[in-house]
Design an enzyme around this catalytic site. Sequence first.
Site, PDB file in Angstrom:
ATOM      1  N   GLU A  35       0.823  -1.158   0.022  1.00 31.73           N
ATOM      2  CA  GLU A  35      -0.004  -0.064   0.084  1.00 31.73           C
ATOM      3  C   GLU A  35       0.953   1.184  -0.021  1.00 31.73           C
ATOM      4  OE1 GLU A  35      -3.097  -0.172  -1.244  1.00 31.73           O
ATOM      5  OE2 GLU A  35      -3.709  -1.550   0.570  1.00 31.73           O
ATOM      6  N   SER A  69     -26.336   6.867 -15.956  1.00 35.33           N
ATOM      7  CA  SER A  69     -25.876   5.577 -15.209  1.00 35.33           C
ATOM      8  C   SER A  69     -26.868   5.502 -14.193  1.00 35.33           C
ATOM      9  CB  SER A  69     -24.534   6.286 -14.541  1.00 35.33           C
ATOM     10  OG  SER A  69     -24.482   5.445 -13.247  1.00 35.33           O
ATOM     11  N   LEU A 127     -12.657   0.495  -2.951  1.00 35.02           N
ATOM     12  CA  LEU A 127     -12.632  -0.805  -3.799  1.00 35.02           C
ATOM     13  C   LEU A 127     -12.379  -0.246  -5.091  1.00 35.02           C
ATOM     14  CD1 LEU A 127     -15.233  -3.030  -1.736  1.00 35.02           C
ATOM     15  CD2 LEU A 127     -12.787  -2.859  -1.452  1.00 35.02           C
ATOM     16  N   SER A 128     -11.996   0.943  -5.517  1.00 31.15           N
ATOM     17  CA  SER A 128     -11.545   1.351  -6.814  1.00 31.15           C
ATOM     18  C   SER A 128     -12.972   1.446  -7.703  1.00 31.15           C
ATOM     19  CB  SER A 128     -10.673   0.294  -7.309  1.00 31.15           C
ATOM     20  OG  SER A 128      -9.428   0.711  -6.737  1.00 31.15           O
ATOM     21  N   GLU A 162      -7.515   9.827 -14.987  1.00 34.48           N
ATOM     22  CA  GLU A 162      -7.839  10.006 -13.324  1.00 34.48           C
ATOM     23  C   GLU A 162      -7.040  11.167 -12.741  1.00 34.48           C
ATOM     24  OE1 GLU A 162      -9.107   6.996 -11.112  1.00 34.48           O
ATOM     25  OE2 GLU A 162      -8.280   7.816  -9.178  1.00 34.48           O
ATOM     26  N   ASP A 174      -4.668   0.589  -9.293  1.00 32.13           N
ATOM     27  CA  ASP A 174      -6.114   0.402  -9.369  1.00 32.13           C
ATOM     28  C   ASP A 174      -6.608  -0.045 -11.025  1.00 32.13           C
ATOM     29  OD1 ASP A 174      -5.958   1.058  -6.536  1.00 32.13           O
ATOM     30  OD2 ASP A 174      -6.971   2.892  -6.935  1.00 32.13           O
TER      31      ASP A 174
HETATM   32  C1  GLA Z   1      -5.346   4.639  -3.884  1.00 33.71           C
HETATM   33  C2  GLA Z   1      -4.554   4.882  -5.283  1.00 33.71           C
HETATM   34  C3  GLA Z   1      -3.636   3.640  -5.656  1.00 33.71           C
HETATM   35  C4  GLA Z   1      -2.605   3.546  -4.541  1.00 33.71           C
HETATM   36  C5  GLA Z   1      -3.528   3.253  -3.304  1.00 33.71           C
HETATM   37  C6  GLA Z   1      -2.530   3.013  -1.998  1.00 33.71           C
HETATM   38  O1  GLA Z   1      -6.059   3.477  -4.028  1.00 33.71           O
HETATM   39  O2  GLA Z   1      -5.791   4.895  -6.204  1.00 33.71           O
HETATM   40  O3  GLA Z   1      -2.786   4.187  -6.760  1.00 33.71           O
HETATM   41  O4  GLA Z   1      -1.599   4.454  -4.376  1.00 33.71           O
HETATM   42  O5  GLA Z   1      -4.441   4.206  -2.884  1.00 33.71           O
HETATM   43  O6  GLA Z   1      -1.876   1.843  -2.055  1.00 33.71           O
END
Ligand code: GLA
Length: 393
Positions: A35, A69, A127-128, A162, A174
């Site tokens: 992380e 959406s 969770l992206s 992004e 992500d």
């Molecule tokens: C977010 C960012 C990633 C990464 C994480 C930490 O999710 O989008 O690119 O830096 O934080 O690991």
Amino acid sequence: MITASAAARALFLSRFGAAPSGVWLAPGRANLMGEHTDYNDGFVLPFALGQVTAVAAAPRLDGRLVLCSRQQPGLEVDAALDDLMPGAVTGWGAYPCGVAWALREAGHEVPGASIAIDSDVPAGAGLSSSAALECATALTLTSLAGLAVPRRELAVIARRAENEFVGVPSGIMDQSASLLCQARQALLLDCQSLETSQVPFDPGLAGARVMLIDTRATHKLTGGEYARRRAECEEAARLLGVASLRAVTDPAAVQRLADPVLRRRARHVVTDDARVLQVVALLRDGAGSGAAGAAGAAGAYREIGRLLTQAHESLRDGFEVSWPEADAAVAAALAAGAFGARMIGGGFGGSVLVLAGPDNGVRSAVSEEYARRGWTAPEFLDATACDGARRVA
Ligand code: GLA
């Protein structure tokens, strides 16, 4: 339950009055280890979730992107491709429009499109969900154009959207996870070379399981704090005389930093990079595929759990990006007998990943702790490693 792709298709039909040319989807991700290492040129080990963002789409001849959406009722977006530039579109539409812009910037001529979206990736849970939207859009637009852009390149393009169009300074993890992950595997990504390899990751074979806890904590400060951590890491690398913290492999080397804050930040990054490689070794030695036998694999998952908890402590005390609801969830999960647990993602809100045995009391222990503290009840999600972005219809 209706799937996100069926719902996106139905939305397309009702909004545009015809069937879409296709439906594409891209998943959210969890991260097993590594992380705040991606923007330090280090290692990460994410896996794709079963939760996805689905895009039903058809090309348009008028050079416009028209987007709706299910998660954004009444907030339709209509933009001319030729007018796209950073700042031109704000709100949720900045993610898909940013991808169209970044594709064109990279020389990929994509057409206008009618697009209907549905997602079951929880937003704001770390969770992206944004990477899932970007990657589903990237795959959709390139497919509509008949372009076979390599996925590694698509990840770079989605990240650029992004960073430059939406204005969030995230790393490459992500988008890479959403595009490159495979079922029953975690993705080892070297963020310096962008080389990837699949690492067997199927905890169920060893009677273990991964649970995600959405701590339901808002993360207002994320933007500013994330950028500050990046700047601190760059400063630490500069003072240590290296191009990025990836180049530091001996944790003792960070003692040379006089500033205790920079020392803590750098120690986290250096030790987390090492933990990624340790987890990969444990998975490859048989934990991931069950090749070590169930008993051996269970032992390896316990060891991976120990590393997860170690990583949480490092994120909490060294990198200082954890938050009270995450710390409480980790503590309650461990007290209930979990193998290990840690916060995932950028921090200051989002989810905790727990590795535990099959019949565990984690859910009730964490729920009770939240109730005792008067916090919003957490959400639980059983996570298995699923396939990355793909066309489904
Ligand atoms: C977010 C960012 C990633 C990464 C994480 C930490 O999710 O989008 O690119 O830096 O934080 O690991």
